[in-house]
Write a protein that holds these residues in place. Structure first.
Motif, PDB file in Angstrom:
ATOM      1  N   GLN A   1       3.553  10.625  -3.688  1.00  0.00           N
ATOM      2  CA  GLN A   1       4.911  10.360  -4.139  1.00  0.00           C
ATOM      3  C   GLN A   1       4.966  10.101  -5.652  1.00  0.00           C
ATOM      4  O   GLN A   1       5.763  10.698  -6.363  1.00  0.00           O
ATOM      5  N   ASN A   2       4.080   9.237  -6.127  1.00  0.00           N
ATOM      6  CA  ASN A   2       4.055   8.917  -7.555  1.00  0.00           C
ATOM      7  C   ASN A   2       3.627  10.114  -8.393  1.00  0.00           C
ATOM      8  O   ASN A   2       4.146  10.344  -9.480  1.00  0.00           O
ATOM      9  N   VAL A   3       2.673  10.862  -7.893  1.00  0.00           N
ATOM     10  CA  VAL A   3       2.176  11.998  -8.665  1.00  0.00           C
ATOM     11  C   VAL A   3       3.244  13.091  -8.739  1.00  0.00           C
ATOM     12  O   VAL A   3       3.510  13.647  -9.806  1.00  0.00           O
ATOM     13  N   LEU A   4       3.885  13.352  -7.613  1.00  0.00           N
ATOM     14  CA  LEU A   4       4.953  14.357  -7.620  1.00  0.00           C
ATOM     15  C   LEU A   4       6.100  13.899  -8.528  1.00  0.00           C
ATOM     16  O   LEU A   4       6.642  14.674  -9.308  1.00  0.00           O
ATOM     17  N   GLY A   5       6.417  12.613  -8.431  1.00  0.00           N
ATOM     18  CA  GLY A   5       7.462  12.047  -9.290  1.00  0.00           C
ATOM     19  C   GLY A   5       7.165  12.236 -10.770  1.00  0.00           C
ATOM     20  O   GLY A   5       8.072  12.331 -11.590  1.00  0.00           O
ATOM     21  N   ALA A   6       5.877  12.309 -11.120  1.00  0.00           N
ATOM     22  CA  ALA A   6       5.508  12.471 -12.525  1.00  0.00           C
ATOM     23  C   ALA A   6       5.681  13.906 -13.008  1.00  0.00           C
ATOM     24  O   ALA A   6       5.918  14.147 -14.184  1.00  0.00           O
ATOM     25  N   VAL A   7       5.559  14.867 -12.103  1.00  0.00           N
ATOM     26  CA  VAL A   7       5.582  16.268 -12.532  1.00  0.00           C
ATOM     27  C   VAL A   7       6.826  17.038 -12.082  1.00  0.00           C
ATOM     28  O   VAL A   7       7.012  18.188 -12.453  1.00  0.00           O
ATOM     29  N   ALA A   8       7.662  16.421 -11.259  1.00  0.00           N
ATOM     30  CA  ALA A   8       8.885  17.103 -10.803  1.00  0.00           C
ATOM     31  C   ALA A   8       9.997  16.063 -10.673  1.00  0.00           C
ATOM     32  O   ALA A   8       9.722  14.871 -10.734  1.00  0.00           O
TER      33      ALA A   8
ATOM     34  N   ASP B   1      10.953  13.616  -2.097  1.00  0.00           N
ATOM     35  CA  ASP B   1      11.487  13.478  -0.750  1.00  0.00           C
ATOM     36  C   ASP B   1      10.994  12.161  -0.147  1.00  0.00           C
ATOM     37  O   ASP B   1       9.936  11.714  -0.520  1.00  0.00           O
ATOM     38  N   PRO B   2      11.709  11.582   0.801  1.00  0.00           N
ATOM     39  CA  PRO B   2      11.107  10.412   1.467  1.00  0.00           C
ATOM     40  C   PRO B   2       9.935  10.797   2.370  1.00  0.00           C
ATOM     41  O   PRO B   2       9.106   9.968   2.708  1.00  0.00           O
ATOM     42  N   ASP B   3       9.826  12.047   2.743  1.00  0.00           N
ATOM     43  CA  ASP B   3       8.752  12.449   3.642  1.00  0.00           C
ATOM     44  C   ASP B   3       7.481  12.816   2.869  1.00  0.00           C
ATOM     45  O   ASP B   3       7.477  13.718   2.033  1.00  0.00           O
ATOM     46  N   GLU B   4       6.393  12.112   3.179  1.00  0.00           N
ATOM     47  CA  GLU B   4       5.125  12.303   2.477  1.00  0.00           C
ATOM     48  C   GLU B   4       4.618  13.733   2.571  1.00  0.00           C
ATOM     49  O   GLU B   4       4.049  14.257   1.623  1.00  0.00           O
ATOM     50  N   PHE B   5       4.804  14.336   3.736  1.00  0.00           N
ATOM     51  CA  PHE B   5       4.154  15.630   3.936  1.00  0.00           C
ATOM     52  C   PHE B   5       4.929  16.786   3.306  1.00  0.00           C
ATOM     53  O   PHE B   5       4.331  17.773   2.888  1.00  0.00           O
ATOM     54  N   SER B   6       6.255  16.614   3.161  1.00  0.00           N
ATOM     55  CA  SER B   6       6.945  17.664   2.409  1.00  0.00           C
ATOM     56  C   SER B   6       6.627  17.503   0.915  1.00  0.00           C
ATOM     57  O   SER B   6       6.535  18.488   0.182  1.00  0.00           O
TER      58      SER B   6
ATOM     59  N   VAL C   1       0.844  -1.197   0.000  1.00  0.00           N
ATOM     60  CA  VAL C   1       0.000   0.000   0.000  1.00  0.00           C
ATOM     61  C   VAL C   1       0.881   1.250   0.000  1.00  0.00           C
ATOM     62  O   VAL C   1       2.056   1.187   0.370  1.00  0.00           O
ATOM     63  N   SER C   2       0.323   2.383  -0.412  1.00  0.00           N
ATOM     64  CA  SER C   2       1.118   3.612  -0.438  1.00  0.00           C
ATOM     65  C   SER C   2       1.319   4.095   0.998  1.00  0.00           C
ATOM     66  O   SER C   2       0.523   3.781   1.883  1.00  0.00           O
ATOM     67  N   PRO C   3       2.404   4.855   1.270  1.00  0.00           N
ATOM     68  CA  PRO C   3       2.637   5.333   2.641  1.00  0.00           C
ATOM     69  C   PRO C   3       1.445   6.126   3.179  1.00  0.00           C
ATOM     70  O   PRO C   3       1.098   6.007   4.359  1.00  0.00           O
ATOM     71  N   MET C   4       0.803   6.889   2.313  1.00  0.00           N
ATOM     72  CA  MET C   4      -0.349   7.684   2.767  1.00  0.00           C
ATOM     73  C   MET C   4      -1.504   6.749   3.142  1.00  0.00           C
ATOM     74  O   MET C   4      -2.182   6.962   4.145  1.00  0.00           O
ATOM     75  N   GLN C   5      -1.708   5.709   2.340  1.00  0.00           N
ATOM     76  CA  GLN C   5      -2.785   4.759   2.644  1.00  0.00           C
ATOM     77  C   GLN C   5      -2.521   4.069   3.981  1.00  0.00           C
ATOM     78  O   GLN C   5      -3.422   3.891   4.799  1.00  0.00           O
ATOM     79  N   GLN C   6      -1.247   3.676   4.198  1.00  0.00           N
ATOM     80  CA  GLN C   6      -0.905   3.000   5.443  1.00  0.00           C
ATOM     81  C   GLN C   6      -1.174   3.912   6.638  1.00  0.00           C
ATOM     82  O   GLN C   6      -1.764   3.521   7.636  1.00  0.00           O
ATOM     83  N   ARG C   7      -0.765   5.155   6.497  1.00  0.00           N
ATOM     84  CA  ARG C   7      -0.977   6.125   7.565  1.00  0.00           C
ATOM     85  C   ARG C   7      -2.460   6.340   7.837  1.00  0.00           C
ATOM     86  O   ARG C   7      -2.896   6.437   8.975  1.00  0.00           O
ATOM     87  N   GLN C   8      -3.225   6.404   6.749  1.00  0.00           N
ATOM     88  CA  GLN C   8      -4.678   6.576   6.909  1.00  0.00           C
ATOM     89  C   GLN C   8      -5.268   5.452   7.752  1.00  0.00           C
ATOM     90  O   GLN C   8      -6.106   5.691   8.612  1.00  0.00           O
TER      91      GLN C   8
END
Ligand SMILES: *Cc1c(COP(=O)(O)O)cnc(C)c1O
Length: 502
Positions: free
Chosen positions: A437-444, A448-453, A174-181
């Motif tokens: 992470q994946n979406v940011l990776g697509a456009v930039a 970062d390893p940190d989800e919130f940054s 699962v994605s880190p955000m999903q796990q955190r949720q």
């Protein structure tokens, strides 16, 4: 309205029984014995708001619910404060490049994925159904999730009286955000646990518990019973029919289509085949649909099926940037086959047995021809998915999630192949911030390893706001940290449900 099983058409059950049971005894899925034709009511339906339309459609299917019960379910589930707006879904035209496409945003609910559309109302349906069928029992919801279902089910069932919910997710699936949720989930009746292995291991573990006689007997002693929140439950499919009607009427209200007979296409990023099946059922009820575009990622078992009539799960499993579609056995396809084979349950049973024993089956010519006529199958890989996310941001100023991007890519394949410029509704199934992470990776470049940054960077870059419920996860306490093997799942369930026997 009664319901039949796809593996035994002589089974006849009421809606409340079907929702309480989830799956039929011989392993088949419940389907309505006939679908109402709503065409003559379209002009009336086009004037309804979302909740009115939902009540109207549900009243045709939940015939053993009273109008008051249906109304209460709908009002509680789709209240404007739960979906961040007056109407729970939004249709966004993305037509700047000349493509006639409309994104149907289904992710404005509490967990930011389209699963909320069904899982916000399923607990209400289930509560009413249990009052009618097993009033003295407490229900234990077991969920195996690849990410979105788990969180949506937790949020739907939290603190619902007389229910407990246990969610298992694959440790690395699962994605880190999903796990955190999931691991920060609040509520007194919830429990979350990671399982070592992939989604298939997790799902197999849950299925074994469902059919384990010893556990069943122990639960019965406690006056409890298991139920499922997975999309094999009719109570999850039915709510999804509504938004296809609603968005079609939206196209009419905004003048994109001129009459209530004009045909459209519907594109859906597909995993378990539930969402696209709901679109098919809508068309059987009169919605004018030309073609269903079934979009997959590199796990393209459905693309091959639609093109060849052969379903073959014996292939490599890929972990992709659209994890909710990483699936090789699409359970709800069984319901489509049942409909296309004209309710021939012995053929359907045969195919499903073959799939279980050999990993493969081939449908007959008649069914295959219908599949090809109705469906267009396509897939794309992670690079192509990222390219779409980038293009949509540049061309349309629109940020989409990887699942939605897969569907946009397949729509473009369809357009290229057929030149069909009919308006096309594309199901947008998750907030881009859920897969930051994946979406940011697509456009930039590198994230970062940190989800919130990453989340902050994505907001600045795309000039959009992250949903507050995702941003707020940063400060929530992690409540669940267990990680077990598949073999330990049964004991875990027993401990969790029998711990407070009061
Ligand atoms: C579950 C899910 C899908 C797949 O939907 P099915 O009904 O299983 O085909 C697609 N996108 C997202 C974001 C999901 O959570």
């Amino acid at each position: 309205m009664l319901y039949q099983s796809t593996r035994n058409s002589s089974v006849k059950k009421k809606a409340s029984e079907v929702i309480a049971k989830g799956i039929s005894e011989e392993g088949g899925l419940f389907v309505p014995e006939n679908l109402p034709d709503l065409q003559e009511h379209f002009s009336q339906m086009a004037e309804m708001n979302y909740r009115e339309l939902a009540k109207y459609i549900f009243s045709k299917f939940l015939t053993d619910f009273t109008p008051e019960e249906i109304s209460a379910c709908v009002e509680n589930a789709y209240a404007s404060d739960r979906f961040n707006g007056e109407e729970p879904v939004r249709l966004v035209p993305l037509t700047k490049t000349g493509e006639n496409k409309y994104l149907l945003e289904l992710w404005h609910g509490p967990t930011c994925a389209f699963k909320d559309m069904a899982l916000q109302i399923l607990p209400h349906f289930l509560t009413v159904s249990l009052q009618k069928t097993a009033p003295e029992k407490q229900v234990v919801i077991l969920v195996a999730t690849s990410g979105d279902t788990g969180k949506a089910a937790l949020e739907g069932f939290r603190d619902v009286p007389d229910t407990k919910i246990l969610v298992f997710y694959p440790q690395d699936g699962v994605s880190p955000m999903q796990q955190r949720q999931m691991c920060t989930q609040e509520g007194d009746n919830v429990c979350v646990c990671a399982v070592k292995g992939n989604f298939d291991d997790t799902q197999t573990g849950v299925k074994q518990i469902f059919t384990d006689k010893r556990i069943g007997a122990l639960l019965d002693e406690q006056n409890m019973l298991f139920s499922s929140a997975n999309s094999i439950n009719w109570g999850r499919l039915l709510p999804q029919v509504v938004y296809y009607f609603y968005s079609y009427f939206d196209l009419f209200r905004n003048g994109t289509i001129k009459s209530l007979e004009e045909k459209i296409n519907i594109a859906v990023p597909t995993g378990n085949f539930g969402n696209i099946l709901a679109a098919y059922y809508a068309s059987k009820m009169g919605l004018p649909v030309k073609r269903f575009l079934c979009a997959s990622n590199s796990n393209n078992v459905l693309t091959d099926f639609i093109r060849t009539g052969v379903y073959d799960r014996r292939r490599e499993f890929y972990t992709t940037s659209s994890p909710s579609m990483d699936i090789l056995v699409s359970s709800n396809l069984e319901r489509l086959l049942y409909a296309l084979a004209e309710e021939d349950c012995s053929s359907v049973s045969g195919w499903m047995e073959e799939l279980a024993s050999t990993g493969k089956y081939e449908v007959n010519q008649k069914v295959f021809c219908k599949v090809k006529e109705l469906f267009f199958g396509g897939f794309c890989d992670d690079n192509e998915t990222a390219a779409v996310i980038r293009e949509l941001l540049e061309e349309e100023n629109y940020l989409c999630d990887p699942h939605t991007a897969v569907a946009v890519n397949v729509y473009r394949q369809y357009l290229q192949e057929t030149g069909d410029t009919a308006p096309t509704i594309i199901a947008s199934t998750a907030s881009p911030y859920k897969f930051v992470q994946n979406v940011l990776g697509a456009v930039a470049d590198a994230s970062d390893p940190d989800e919130f940054s990453n989340l902050n960077r994505l907001e600045l870059l795309s000039h959009t706001d992250a949903p507050s419920q995702l941003r707020g996860l940063k400060d929530k306490t992690v409540r669940f940290t267990d990680c077990i093997t598949k073999e330990q799942m049964a004991e875990f369930v027993l401990q969790a449900v029998c711990s407070d026997r009061s």
